[in-house]
Design an enzyme around this catalytic site. Structure first.
Site, mmCIF file in Angstrom:
data_model
loop_
_atom_site.group_PDB
_atom_site.id
_atom_site.type_symbol
_atom_site.label_atom_id
_atom_site.label_comp_id
_atom_site.label_asym_id
_atom_site.label_seq_id
_atom_site.Cartn_x
_atom_site.Cartn_y
_atom_site.Cartn_z
ATOM 1 N N PRO A 10 0.928 -1.282 0.000
ATOM 2 C CA PRO A 10 -0.035 -0.144 0.034
ATOM 3 C C PRO A 10 0.746 1.297 0.031
ATOM 4 O O PRO A 10 1.864 1.293 0.694
ATOM 5 C CB PRO A 10 -0.842 -0.134 1.258
ATOM 6 C CG PRO A 10 -0.036 -1.091 2.049
ATOM 7 C CD PRO A 10 0.663 -1.940 1.248
ATOM 8 N N ASN A 11 0.300 2.294 -0.864
ATOM 9 C CA ASN A 11 0.810 3.565 -1.058
ATOM 10 C C ASN A 11 2.020 3.634 -1.518
ATOM 11 O O ASN A 11 2.614 4.823 -1.729
ATOM 12 C CB ASN A 11 0.947 4.334 0.474
ATOM 13 C CG ASN A 11 -0.332 4.347 1.102
ATOM 14 O OD1 ASN A 11 -1.261 4.770 0.723
ATOM 15 N ND2 ASN A 11 -0.208 3.860 2.489
ATOM 16 N N ARG A 18 5.328 10.947 -2.247
ATOM 17 C CA ARG A 18 5.093 10.541 -0.713
ATOM 18 C C ARG A 18 6.402 10.726 0.195
ATOM 19 O O ARG A 18 7.239 10.110 -0.169
ATOM 20 C CB ARG A 18 4.705 9.185 -0.782
ATOM 21 C CG ARG A 18 4.204 8.641 0.850
ATOM 22 C CD ARG A 18 3.868 7.257 0.532
ATOM 23 N NE ARG A 18 3.930 6.616 1.897
ATOM 24 C CZ ARG A 18 4.333 5.220 2.166
ATOM 25 N NH1 ARG A 18 4.666 4.515 1.434
ATOM 26 N NH2 ARG A 18 4.080 4.966 3.433
ATOM 27 N N TYR A 23 11.261 8.599 1.719
ATOM 28 C CA TYR A 23 11.160 7.406 0.737
ATOM 29 C C TYR A 23 12.059 7.871 -0.495
ATOM 30 O O TYR A 23 12.159 6.776 -1.259
ATOM 31 C CB TYR A 23 9.853 6.965 0.385
ATOM 32 C CG TYR A 23 9.263 6.467 1.463
ATOM 33 C CD1 TYR A 23 9.591 5.239 2.190
ATOM 34 C CD2 TYR A 23 7.982 7.057 2.039
ATOM 35 C CE1 TYR A 23 8.832 4.818 3.421
ATOM 36 C CE2 TYR A 23 7.266 6.548 3.323
ATOM 37 C CZ TYR A 23 7.844 5.362 3.938
ATOM 38 O OH TYR A 23 7.095 5.058 4.987
ATOM 39 N N ASN A 74 7.616 -5.730 -1.143
ATOM 40 C CA ASN A 74 7.819 -4.871 -0.183
ATOM 41 C C ASN A 74 6.277 -4.461 0.326
ATOM 42 O O ASN A 74 5.375 -4.142 -0.181
ATOM 43 C CB ASN A 74 8.036 -3.330 -0.787
ATOM 44 C CG ASN A 74 8.333 -2.254 0.300
ATOM 45 O OD1 ASN A 74 7.706 -2.598 1.320
ATOM 46 N ND2 ASN A 74 8.694 -1.274 0.121
ATOM 47 N N ALA A 77 3.074 -0.879 4.831
ATOM 48 C CA ALA A 77 2.536 -1.024 6.138
ATOM 49 C C ALA A 77 1.953 -2.303 6.723
ATOM 50 O O ALA A 77 2.109 -2.455 7.700
ATOM 51 C CB ALA A 77 1.380 0.233 6.130
ATOM 52 N N GLU A 98 12.183 -9.767 1.273
ATOM 53 C CA GLU A 98 11.498 -8.750 1.675
ATOM 54 C C GLU A 98 12.501 -7.507 1.460
ATOM 55 O O GLU A 98 13.528 -7.544 1.972
ATOM 56 C CB GLU A 98 11.076 -8.932 3.274
ATOM 57 C CG GLU A 98 10.467 -7.731 3.889
ATOM 58 C CD GLU A 98 10.431 -7.926 5.451
ATOM 59 O OE1 GLU A 98 10.882 -8.926 6.002
ATOM 60 O OE2 GLU A 98 10.090 -7.070 6.101
ATOM 61 N N HIS A 100 12.586 -2.990 1.968
ATOM 62 C CA HIS A 100 11.961 -1.674 2.340
ATOM 63 C C HIS A 100 13.184 -0.462 1.632
ATOM 64 O O HIS A 100 14.222 -0.870 1.912
ATOM 65 C CB HIS A 100 11.949 -1.658 3.879
ATOM 66 C CG HIS A 100 11.016 -2.832 4.375
ATOM 67 N ND1 HIS A 100 9.844 -2.656 4.350
ATOM 68 C CD2 HIS A 100 11.308 -3.655 4.884
ATOM 69 C CE1 HIS A 100 9.223 -3.599 5.120
ATOM 70 N NE2 HIS A 100 10.084 -4.543 5.338
ATOM 71 N N ARG A 107 13.305 3.964 12.623
ATOM 72 C CA ARG A 107 11.955 4.723 12.751
ATOM 73 C C ARG A 107 11.261 4.592 13.835
ATOM 74 O O ARG A 107 11.654 4.294 15.064
ATOM 75 C CB ARG A 107 11.242 4.345 11.278
ATOM 76 C CG ARG A 107 12.318 4.850 10.264
ATOM 77 C CD ARG A 107 11.361 4.652 9.124
ATOM 78 N NE ARG A 107 10.363 5.587 8.782
ATOM 79 C CZ ARG A 107 9.220 5.318 7.811
ATOM 80 N NH1 ARG A 107 9.293 4.287 6.932
ATOM 81 N NH2 ARG A 107 8.361 6.257 7.916
HETATM 82 C C1 DQA Z 1 7.912 0.695 4.028
HETATM 83 C C2 DQA Z 1 8.346 1.095 5.508
HETATM 84 C C3 DQA Z 1 6.813 0.774 6.037
HETATM 85 O O1 DQA Z 1 7.008 0.880 7.415
HETATM 86 C C4 DQA Z 1 5.681 1.956 5.579
HETATM 87 O O2 DQA Z 1 4.588 1.758 6.069
HETATM 88 C C5 DQA Z 1 5.775 1.758 4.012
HETATM 89 C C6 DQA Z 1 7.187 1.642 3.262
HETATM 90 C C7 DQA Z 1 9.578 1.190 3.330
HETATM 91 O O3 DQA Z 1 9.779 0.767 2.169
HETATM 92 O O4 DQA Z 1 10.461 1.631 3.728
HETATM 93 O O5 DQA Z 1 4.946 2.114 3.338
HETATM 94 O O6 DQA Z 1 7.985 -0.550 3.636
#
Ligand code: DQA
Length: 143
Positions: A10-11, A18, A23, A74, A77, A98, A100, A107
């Site tokens: 998501p997002n 964003r 990011y 990835n 959230a 995985e 990120h 964080r």
């Molecule tokens: C994320 C880290 C997560 O905590 C966050 O909710 C994201 C992006 C990252 O790629 O750093 O949406 O997965």
């Protein structure tokens, strides 16, 4: 030809706009382009999906068993909340990495736990967009 499933949670469709201080400014389209370029070099095919919906991600992983030899994900959230995605990965038997963009351990407290890490081969984090190509490279090594 080997097929790898890439899932952006998501997002992540909003990357570039964003919270760029966290990011970065690289867009999802640019990340996908870099992944496809690296995949081509290694003669593997990618199916890339971005979804804001937990159930859709669970369905995709559930159907991946005989279709894909690896998963690069990835979970965004959902990393911190989704037992369903964790169970889908462990149940699929698929080799997974995985990734990120940010280093989740640097964080907020609630981001420091990943429910996913225990069911993947490894995690790459903290290198911005590069985490993805590093993650793909690690996955290819394992395959
Ligand atoms: C994320 C880290 C997560 O905590 C966050 O909710 C994201 C992006 C990252 O790629 O750093 O949406 O997965």
């Amino acid at each position: 030809m080997k097929m790898i499933l890439v899932i952006h949670g998501p997002n992540l469709d909003l990357l570039g706009k964003r919270e760029p201080a966290i990011y970065g400014k690289v867009t999802l389209t640019e990340i996908n382009r870099a992944l496809r370029k690296a995949a081509k070099k290694h003669k593997v095919t990618l199916k890339i999906v971005q979804s804001n919906h937990e159930g859709e991600i669970v369905d995709l992983i559930g159907k991946s068993r005989n279709k894909f030899c690896g998963l690069l994900i990835n979970p965004a959230a959902y990393t911190h909340t989704s037992v369903a995605i964790r169970d889908a990965i462990s149940g699929s038997g698929i080799l997974a990495v995985e990734v990120h963009l940010s280093n989740i351990h640097r964080r907020e407290e609630f981001r420091r736990q990943s429910l996913i890490s225990a069911v993947v081969s490894g995690t790459v984090m903290g290198f911005g967009a590069k985490s993805y190509t590093l993650g793909l490279s690690a996955l290819l090594d394992l395959l």
